[in-house]
Write an enzyme that holds these catalytic residues in place. Structure first.
Site, PDB file in Angstrom:
ATOM      1  N   HIS A 116       0.839  -1.212   0.000  1.00  0.00           N
ATOM      2  CA  HIS A 116       0.000   0.000   0.000  1.00  0.00           C
ATOM      3  C   HIS A 116       0.872   1.260   0.000  1.00  0.00           C
ATOM      4  CE1 HIS A 116      -3.194  -2.618   2.178  1.00  0.00           C
ATOM      5  NE2 HIS A 116      -3.628  -2.413   0.951  1.00  0.00           N
ATOM      6  N   LYS A 154     -17.948  -5.957   8.248  1.00  0.00           N
ATOM      7  CA  LYS A 154     -16.695  -6.700   8.459  1.00  0.00           C
ATOM      8  C   LYS A 154     -16.253  -6.599   9.912  1.00  0.00           C
ATOM      9  CE  LYS A 154     -13.826  -7.153   4.343  1.00  0.00           C
ATOM     10  NZ  LYS A 154     -12.594  -6.663   3.729  1.00  0.00           N
ATOM     11  N   ARG A 199      -1.506  -6.689  -8.182  1.00  0.00           N
ATOM     12  CA  ARG A 199      -0.266  -7.388  -7.857  1.00  0.00           C
ATOM     13  C   ARG A 199      -0.004  -8.514  -8.853  1.00  0.00           C
ATOM     14  NH1 ARG A 199      -2.591  -8.316  -2.031  1.00  0.00           N
ATOM     15  NH2 ARG A 199      -4.285  -8.682  -3.498  1.00  0.00           N
ATOM     16  N   SER A 255      -3.046  -7.711   3.021  1.00  0.00           N
ATOM     17  CA  SER A 255      -3.409  -7.484   4.429  1.00  0.00           C
ATOM     18  C   SER A 255      -3.899  -8.783   5.057  1.00  0.00           C
ATOM     19  CB  SER A 255      -4.516  -6.430   4.521  1.00  0.00           C
ATOM     20  OG  SER A 255      -4.060  -5.200   4.031  1.00  0.00           O
TER      21      SER A 255
HETATM   22  O1  PNS Z   1      -8.881  -3.130   0.021  1.00  0.00           O
HETATM   23  P1  PNS Z   1     -10.117  -3.725  -0.559  1.00  0.00           P
HETATM   24  O2  PNS Z   1     -10.912  -4.419   0.526  1.00  0.00           O
HETATM   25  O3  PNS Z   1      -9.837  -4.608  -1.749  1.00  0.00           O
HETATM   26  O4  PNS Z   1     -11.012  -2.496  -1.099  1.00  0.00           O
HETATM   27  C1  PNS Z   1     -12.272  -2.707  -1.690  1.00  0.00           C
HETATM   28  C2  PNS Z   1     -13.045  -1.381  -1.840  1.00  0.00           C
HETATM   29  C3  PNS Z   1     -13.123  -0.667  -0.498  1.00  0.00           C
HETATM   30  C4  PNS Z   1     -12.331  -0.488  -2.821  1.00  0.00           C
HETATM   31  C5  PNS Z   1     -14.456  -1.725  -2.383  1.00  0.00           C
HETATM   32  O5  PNS Z   1     -15.020  -2.739  -1.616  1.00  0.00           O
HETATM   33  C6  PNS Z   1     -15.392  -0.521  -2.390  1.00  0.00           C
HETATM   34  O6  PNS Z   1     -15.225   0.399  -3.142  1.00  0.00           O
HETATM   35  N1  PNS Z   1     -16.412  -0.548  -1.493  1.00  0.00           N
HETATM   36  C7  PNS Z   1     -17.361   0.504  -1.347  1.00  0.00           C
HETATM   37  C8  PNS Z   1     -18.749   0.079  -1.807  1.00  0.00           C
HETATM   38  C9  PNS Z   1     -18.878   0.178  -3.313  1.00  0.00           C
HETATM   39  O7  PNS Z   1     -18.740   1.217  -3.910  1.00  0.00           O
HETATM   40  N2  PNS Z   1     -19.141  -0.985  -3.937  1.00  0.00           N
HETATM   41  C10 PNS Z   1     -19.242  -1.119  -5.370  1.00  0.00           C
HETATM   42  C11 PNS Z   1     -17.865  -1.386  -5.980  1.00  0.00           C
HETATM   43  S1  PNS Z   1     -18.034  -2.001  -7.586  1.00  0.00           S
END
Ligand code: PNS
Length: 177
Positions: free
Chosen positions: A19, A43, A92, A130
């Site tokens: 990150h 979560k 990645r 993570s």
């Molecule tokens: O670090 P992560 O858990 O891979 O991040 C995922 C994240 C936070 C980017 C994604 O879950 C997100 O944007 N969540 C917010 C809800 C949302 O907009 N969902 C539709 C995404 S297509």
């Protein structure tokens, strides 16, 4: 030229060296980069949103064009609210691609003006996630080199003093020929 504000959304539970690498790369190509921590009530995180925000703020304090924020609900709503036109996500390995593509295309459907930009972290961080960091730390393995020093310390603080933390893995003695 137009100023580009990008958001780098994620869970960051905890922030890893991957990150930090991506934040560094993003800070060099965007005028402003907002590291946006998702507040996800569903979560059960290892670190609270406040703890994650504090760690990220400490890790990015030396960047003039990076700030940390939190959001909930749809990411595209948040992006519009902070006047961001770009979403930064890290890829990645090819295994990340399918999920990231799906998310980028859904976000494009929801908000066509918002572009997703993918960047690769340095290859030495390409296996770090993570989830794996949490798993190794919980099982008492070493996480140094996977996360910044301050995250390593906060991870240590998550376990009771008796927890075997950062135990080096003994290497197998080599047979002499
Ligand atoms: O670090 P992560 O858990 O891979 O991040 C995922 C994240 C936070 C980017 C994604 O879950 C997100 O944007 N969540 C917010 C809800 C949302 O907009 N969902 C539709 C995404 S297509």
């Amino acid at each position: 030229m137009k100023r580009v504000i990008a958001i780098y959304p994620g869970s960051f539970d905890p922030p890893t060296n991957g990150h930090v690498d991506l934040i560094d790369r993003g800070s060099k190509i965007f005028n402003e980069l907002i590291v946006a921590v998702l507040r996800n009530p569903e979560k059960e995180p290892m670190f609270s949103v406040t703890e994650r925000r504090n760690m990220l703020e400490e890790l990015t304090a030396h960047y003039k064009n990076v700030r940390v924020d939190t959001f909930d609900g749809l990411m595209v709503h948040y992006a519009v609210q902070v006047k961001s036109t770009c979403v930064l996500r890290g890829i990645r390995a090819i295994s990340d691609y399918e999920y990231e593509l799906q998310m980028a295309l859904m976000n494009r459907k929801l908000c066509p003006e918002l572009e997703t930009v993918f960047m690769m972290p340095a290859d030495k961080y390409s296996y770090i996630s993570s989830r794996l960091v949490r798993e190794v730390a919980k099982a008492g393995g070493p996480v140094n080199g996977l996360v910044p020093e301050l995250v390593d310390q906060r991870l240590h603080g998550k376990f009771d003093p008796a927890h075997r933390f950062n135990q080096p893995i003994p290497s197998k003695p080599r047979r002499s020929k």
